[in-house]
Write a protein that holds these residues in place. Structure first.
Motif, PDB file in Angstrom:
ATOM      1  N   ILE A   1      -1.293   2.343  -8.395  1.00  0.00           N
ATOM      2  CA  ILE A   1      -2.680   2.204  -7.933  1.00  0.00           C
ATOM      3  C   ILE A   1      -3.057   0.724  -7.813  1.00  0.00           C
ATOM      4  O   ILE A   1      -3.732   0.310  -6.860  1.00  0.00           O
TER       5      ILE A   1
ATOM      6  N   PHE B   1      -4.570  -7.589   2.642  1.00  0.00           N
ATOM      7  CA  PHE B   1      -4.905  -7.295   4.041  1.00  0.00           C
ATOM      8  C   PHE B   1      -6.210  -8.004   4.431  1.00  0.00           C
ATOM      9  O   PHE B   1      -6.312  -8.628   5.489  1.00  0.00           O
TER      10      PHE B   1
ATOM     11  N   ILE C   1      -1.786  -0.562  -4.615  1.00  0.00           N
ATOM     12  CA  ILE C   1      -2.637  -0.196  -3.462  1.00  0.00           C
ATOM     13  C   ILE C   1      -3.799  -1.187  -3.363  1.00  0.00           C
ATOM     14  O   ILE C   1      -4.097  -1.729  -2.296  1.00  0.00           O
ATOM     15  N   GLU C   2      -4.450  -1.416  -4.516  1.00  0.00           N
ATOM     16  CA  GLU C   2      -5.617  -2.308  -4.517  1.00  0.00           C
ATOM     17  C   GLU C   2      -5.234  -3.710  -4.050  1.00  0.00           C
ATOM     18  O   GLU C   2      -5.930  -4.320  -3.236  1.00  0.00           O
TER      19      GLU C   2
ATOM     20  N   ILE D   1     -13.764  -5.373  -9.264  1.00  0.00           N
ATOM     21  CA  ILE D   1     -13.903  -3.914  -9.313  1.00  0.00           C
ATOM     22  C   ILE D   1     -12.564  -3.276  -9.674  1.00  0.00           C
ATOM     23  O   ILE D   1     -12.487  -2.363 -10.503  1.00  0.00           O
TER      24      ILE D   1
ATOM     25  N   ILE E   1       0.846  -1.209   0.000  1.00  0.00           N
ATOM     26  CA  ILE E   1       0.000   0.000   0.000  1.00  0.00           C
ATOM     27  C   ILE E   1       0.879   1.256   0.000  1.00  0.00           C
ATOM     28  O   ILE E   1       0.634   2.203  -0.761  1.00  0.00           O
TER      29      ILE E   1
ATOM     30  N   VAL F   1      -4.544  -3.874  -0.311  1.00  0.00           N
ATOM     31  CA  VAL F   1      -5.783  -3.904   0.491  1.00  0.00           C
ATOM     32  C   VAL F   1      -6.421  -5.292   0.423  1.00  0.00           C
ATOM     33  O   VAL F   1      -6.884  -5.833   1.439  1.00  0.00           O
ATOM     34  N   ASN F   2      -6.416  -5.887  -0.783  1.00  0.00           N
ATOM     35  CA  ASN F   2      -6.969  -7.242  -0.919  1.00  0.00           C
ATOM     36  C   ASN F   2      -6.213  -8.229  -0.036  1.00  0.00           C
ATOM     37  O   ASN F   2      -6.805  -9.087   0.623  1.00  0.00           O
TER      38      ASN F   2
ATOM     39  N   SER G   1     -13.799  -7.429  -4.885  1.00  0.00           N
ATOM     40  CA  SER G   1     -12.879  -6.300  -4.958  1.00  0.00           C
ATOM     41  C   SER G   1     -11.918  -6.429  -6.148  1.00  0.00           C
ATOM     42  O   SER G   1     -11.581  -5.430  -6.796  1.00  0.00           O
TER      43      SER G   1
END
Lengths: 485, 128
Positions: free
Chosen positions: B36, B46, B39-40, B89, B16, B43-44, B86
């Motif tokens: 970016i 995590f 980052i995605e 998306i 991240i 988060v996934n 996620s």
């Protein structure tokens, strides 16, 4: 009357979006489908009962050890607040589609697809009781907004769309990370379950993980609402979309702001600094919005910044946290959707007729377009909070709420910002309509599109009716606010 | 906290932070988009780490599995479901960003965001 209508409020625009995209070669067909569905959207809330819809039929389960109730599937909750916003959104969507279809002989299926995806996404944001579902529709809404801006034929629209997308691609994962933290400490993504876990003391509200989730979702909310530090990008988005699309985009912004703020309020209202944070950011938005609007010469950016300032009023009402203040904030949200849409469409009509968006190059237009001038004038006065229009009622309620909460300085700020809004609007109105026409301005012989005038008249009626009878919406909103506390 | 879970969480945090630095400070649009994506994915990762259970089994009820054993040992399935959504998306978001980057590259002839987003020079700037 049945709760089965609740999911249809999201499903119908979603299916319509897919159909118009698939049938985009058939011009008349997609126009008819779009208009029929746009008429149906504001009617469905009247057919539905208030209540819950549980997807998949998975009923809530009770943990035999802790006694806690869990919702294993996505739940949609439909109440009076959702009804008011969906009806307003539906009316606006119908008018926007009417303008679009009248303006273009060949309608674009993908463009209508984006409009309906946005409508479905904000409706789902209003209805959902699931924080991950909120994130999903938040992303869909961001993509739809980017698509609408990218589809406009204005200069530098792709640049603005990319800028919004990059910021969104940072803001959205922050929301997801916040949802992840909440999931880690509560084991659920259902908002009712999360709130129950907090109230039963299973989550320490001062724990760093809980506070971190609050900060992350708050950051995402700032992005979604276009509040500082994202205020310039949001007003830029409005200025790069076609006027009718800007009217819908600002409604998307207001509704997503309200939806997320209410979810955050339910979860984090016990956090001591949460309401103070809301008030501070709202106050900054009010000041920055109106001061930046003063310096604008492009009417689209001017309204964009004024809209940001008005968002501050909504945040202020909800941040004060009493039943009366929340009612005032939500009433302001309803008013802002209507007034800003009316202004975007009114000024859009002027831009269509004169081919000009720079207010410095305009003048004397009242002699050519008196009807539009009057409609724009009333909308602008409503935004500034001039009695007896609807903006006056909500702003008066906000001033009273600030005073009753013991913050006279916030009342003073609200009054000063309202006066500044009035100054911005009067300056723009004088420049565009009243001063002598510059020689360089060429007036075409075109007439204002009837659909635009019709839309503005509808907004004007709502503005006046809500100004004289605010109880039509405030009674229901007050009930909702009472249940929230 | 278990070492495995902790190491995954640290990896997610590093991803991240790297992604944020790339998205904010790197000028090249493709590298920004890669940041970016970092980052995605961070988060996934995590969220997946939240569902980790030491010695746990896959949360799918197989015909021969004892339900009591399953309930005691299955990993928490909700984070996996969330991450799946996620990822979809994230893929859509990346596709839209790349499409916009392509359009702007054709217009400006450069991948530099400072040139693209200033919106006033055409075909100038570095192609790096």
């Amino acid at each position: 009357m049945s709760e089965l209508w609740i999911p249809l409020m999201v499903v119908i625009p979603l299916i319509c979006a897919l159909f118009v995209s698939a049938l985009s070669r058939f011009n008349k067909t997609i126009k008819v489908i779009a208009l029929v569905v746009a008429i149906v959207i504001p009617i469905i809330p009247f057919l539905s009962n208030y209540g819950l819809h549980i997807f998949g039929g998975f009923l809530p389960m009770t943990d035999s050890i802790t006694g806690m109730v869990y919702h294993p599937s996505i739940v949609y909750s439909f109440g009076v607040l959702q009804k008011i916003f969906i009806v307003i959104l539906g009316i606006l969507a119908f008018l926007v589609l009417l303008i679009y279809i009248n303006k273009y002989k060949k309608a674009s299926g993908p463009y209508i697809f984006l409009l309906f995806m946005g409508i479905a996404a904000v409706t789902a944001l209003l209805l959902t009781d699931d924080i991950f579902n909120m994130f999903v529709f938040f992303e869909i809404l961001a993509l739809a907004q980017v698509g609408i801006v990218a589809a406009s034929s204005l200069d530098n629209n792709y640049e603005m769309a990319l800028k919004y997308m990059i910021l969104g691609a940072i803001g959205s994962p922050m929301i997801l990370l916040g949802v992840g933290f909440l999931l880690a400490i509560t084991g659920s993504v259902n908002i009712t379950d999360i709130v129950a876990a907090i109230r039963m003391g299973k989550v320490a509200i001062t724990s760093p993980v809980f506070l971190m989730s609050c900060g992350l979702i708050f950051f995402g909310w700032l992005y979604a609402s276009g509040l500082p530090p994202f205020h310039t990008i949001k007003s830029g988005m409005y200025s790069k979309a076609e006027p009718h699309a800007s009217a819908l985009l600002q409604a998307f912004t207001v509704i997503s702001m309200v939806s997320i703020i209410l979810i955050m309020f339910r979860i984090y209202s016990a956090v001591p600094i949460f309401e103070a944070l809301l008030v501070v950011f709202s106050a900054i938005a009010m000041i920055l919005g109106v001061t930046m609007a003063l310096t604008q010469t492009d009417y689209r950016r001017m309204i964009g910044f004024l809209a940001v300032g008005e968002l501050g009023f909504i945040g202020l009402g909800i941040g004060l946290g009493t039943q009366f203040a929340i009612t005032a904030g939500l009433f302001q949200a309803v008013n802002e959707i209507i007034i800003t849409a009316s202004l975007f469409i009114g000024f859009g009509a002027i831009a269509y007729l004169s081919g000009e968006t720079d207010t410095r190059k305009m003048g004397g237009l009242i002699g050519y377009y008196p009807k539009i001038a009057i409609l724009v004038l009333i909308s602008g006065l409503a935004m500034a909070g001039v009695p007896p229009l609807n903006g006056f009622q909500s702003k008066l309620m906000l001033v009273q709420a600030s005073l009753s909460c013991g913050y006279p300085e916030l009342s003073l700020l609200a009054i000063i910002v309202s006066i500044a809004t009035f100054v911005v609007f009067v300056k723009a109105f004088y420049t565009m309509f009243l001063r002598p026409k510059p020689n360089t301005l060429k007036i075409s012989n075109k007439k204002a599109p009837k659909s635009m005038v019709f839309a503005m008249v509808v907004f004007l009626i709502i503005i006046i009716v809500l100004g004289f009878f605010p109880g039509i919406v405030t009674t229901g909103i007050s009930q909702f606010a009472g249940g929230l506390l | 906290m278990l070492f495995t879970q902790l190491s995954v969480l640290i990896t997610a945090g590093v991803l991240i932070i790297i992604g944020l630095l790339a998205a904010i400070f790197i000028d090249n649009i493709i590298k920004k988009i890669i940041g970016i994506a970092f980052i995605e994915e961070g988060v996934n990762l995590f969220i997946i780490a939240i569902g980790y259970r030491p010695g746990g089994i896959v949360p799918i009820i197989m015909p021969n599995v004892d339900k009591a054993y399953y309930a005691a040992n299955a990993a928490y399935p909700l984070p996996f479901g969330l991450v799946l959504t996620s990822i979809v998306i994230g893929a859509s978001t990346l596709a839209v960003m790349l499409a916009l980057a392509m359009v702007l590259y054709k217009k400006y002839g450069t991948l530099s965001t400072s040139v693209m987003l200033s919106g006033n020079s055409k075909g100038e700037g570095k192609d790096e």
